[in-house]
Design an enzyme around this catalytic site. Structure first.
Site, PDB file in Angstrom:
ATOM      1  N   HIS A  80      13.841   1.414  -4.500  1.00 30.49           N
ATOM      2  CA  HIS A  80      14.432   1.487  -3.163  1.00 30.49           C
ATOM      3  C   HIS A  80      13.493   0.765  -2.193  1.00 30.49           C
ATOM      4  O   HIS A  80      12.271   0.737  -2.401  1.00 30.49           O
ATOM      5  CB  HIS A  80      14.584   2.940  -2.720  1.00 30.49           C
ATOM      6  CG  HIS A  80      15.651   3.683  -3.440  1.00 30.49           C
ATOM      7  ND1 HIS A  80      16.318   4.738  -2.883  1.00 30.49           N
ATOM      8  CD2 HIS A  80      16.173   3.531  -4.684  1.00 30.49           C
ATOM      9  CE1 HIS A  80      17.196   5.222  -3.733  1.00 30.49           C
ATOM     10  NE2 HIS A  80      17.118   4.508  -4.848  1.00 30.49           N
ATOM     11  N   GLU A 101      12.302   1.546   0.675  1.00 31.03           N
ATOM     12  CA  GLU A 101      11.227   2.369   1.236  1.00 31.03           C
ATOM     13  C   GLU A 101      10.074   2.540   0.256  1.00 31.03           C
ATOM     14  O   GLU A 101       8.908   2.392   0.622  1.00 31.03           O
ATOM     15  CB  GLU A 101      11.749   3.766   1.612  1.00 31.03           C
ATOM     16  CG  GLU A 101      12.884   3.765   2.605  1.00 31.03           C
ATOM     17  CD  GLU A 101      14.245   3.845   1.930  1.00 31.03           C
ATOM     18  OE1 GLU A 101      14.515   3.041   1.016  1.00 31.03           O
ATOM     19  OE2 GLU A 101      15.041   4.709   2.323  1.00 31.03           O
ATOM     20  N   CYS A 142      16.883   8.652   1.241  1.00 31.53           N
ATOM     21  CA  CYS A 142      17.398   9.611   0.268  1.00 31.53           C
ATOM     22  C   CYS A 142      16.297  10.629  -0.055  1.00 31.53           C
ATOM     23  O   CYS A 142      15.164  10.490   0.409  1.00 31.53           O
ATOM     24  CB  CYS A 142      17.835   8.866  -0.992  1.00 31.53           C
ATOM     25  SG  CYS A 142      16.442   8.218  -1.961  1.00 31.53           S
ATOM     26  N   CYS A 191      13.057   8.926  -1.491  1.00 31.86           N
ATOM     27  CA  CYS A 191      12.313   8.166  -0.485  1.00 31.86           C
ATOM     28  C   CYS A 191      11.717   9.081   0.574  1.00 31.86           C
ATOM     29  O   CYS A 191      10.578   8.874   1.007  1.00 31.86           O
ATOM     30  CB  CYS A 191      13.219   7.118   0.142  1.00 31.86           C
ATOM     31  SG  CYS A 191      13.741   5.855  -1.045  1.00 31.86           S
TER      32      CYS A 191
END
Length: 168
Positions: A65, A67, A95, A98
């Site tokens: 991801h 992040e 999410c 993250c």
């Protein structure tokens, strides 16, 4: 979540500038077949420490991801996992994975664009940073360029659905 500052406030304008850059990164991710999310880590002097976009599809990595990739690169560049002097700008509310990484990094400030009504773990679906299990109280500013961030995601998913519908 704090209300956005007046449109002429220099701090707000600075947040907009970084979010625009994150949107550009997100656009690149979308062009490469990944969900368009971009993230930038900026230090206390306003310098970019790291930036990334979603790369799950390209790297076949469920943890790739934006992040997580940006936090990882920032830690490596700064030679510390303590990112308490940094701000993370991300186009979509993080999410659970993250949000957990952000809390563990002791991030100084999280600024995000659009809420995530399906998996948002900072304010929308759950609030991981303010939960009893969190070891760090994370300052959060949501809604910066919210409309542009949301529309970018919606357009990408609509295009993807249309493509799947017409693929023989």
């Amino acid at each position: 979540m704090s209300p956005p500052a007046p449109l002429t406030d220099p701090t707000y304008l600075n947040h907009r500038r970084w979010m625009e850059r994150a949107l550009h990164l997100a656009e690149q991710a979308g062009k490469e077949g990944d969900v368009p999310v971009g993230a930038i880590v900026v230090d206390q002097d306003g310098c970019v420490v790291a930036e990334a976009e979603n790369r799950r599809e390209r790297e076949s990595d469920p943890t790739a991801h934006a992040e997580v990739l940006a936090l990882r690169a920032a830690g490596q560049r700064l030679k510390t996992w303590h990112l308490n002097q940094c701000t993370l700008y991300v186009t979509l509310e993080p999410c659970p994975m993250c949000a957990g990484a952000i809390v563990l990094a002791r991030l100084g400030l999280l600024v995000y664009g659009a809420d995530d009504p399906k998996a948002g773990a900072v304010r929308t679906v759950m609030n991981l940073p303010d939960s009893p299990g969190s070891n760090h109280r994370l300052p959060v500013l949501g809604g910066i360029l919210e409309r542009a961030c949301r529309e970018q995601l919606q357009a990408w998913f609509a295009q993807r659905r249309d493509k799947q519908r017409w693929t023989p």
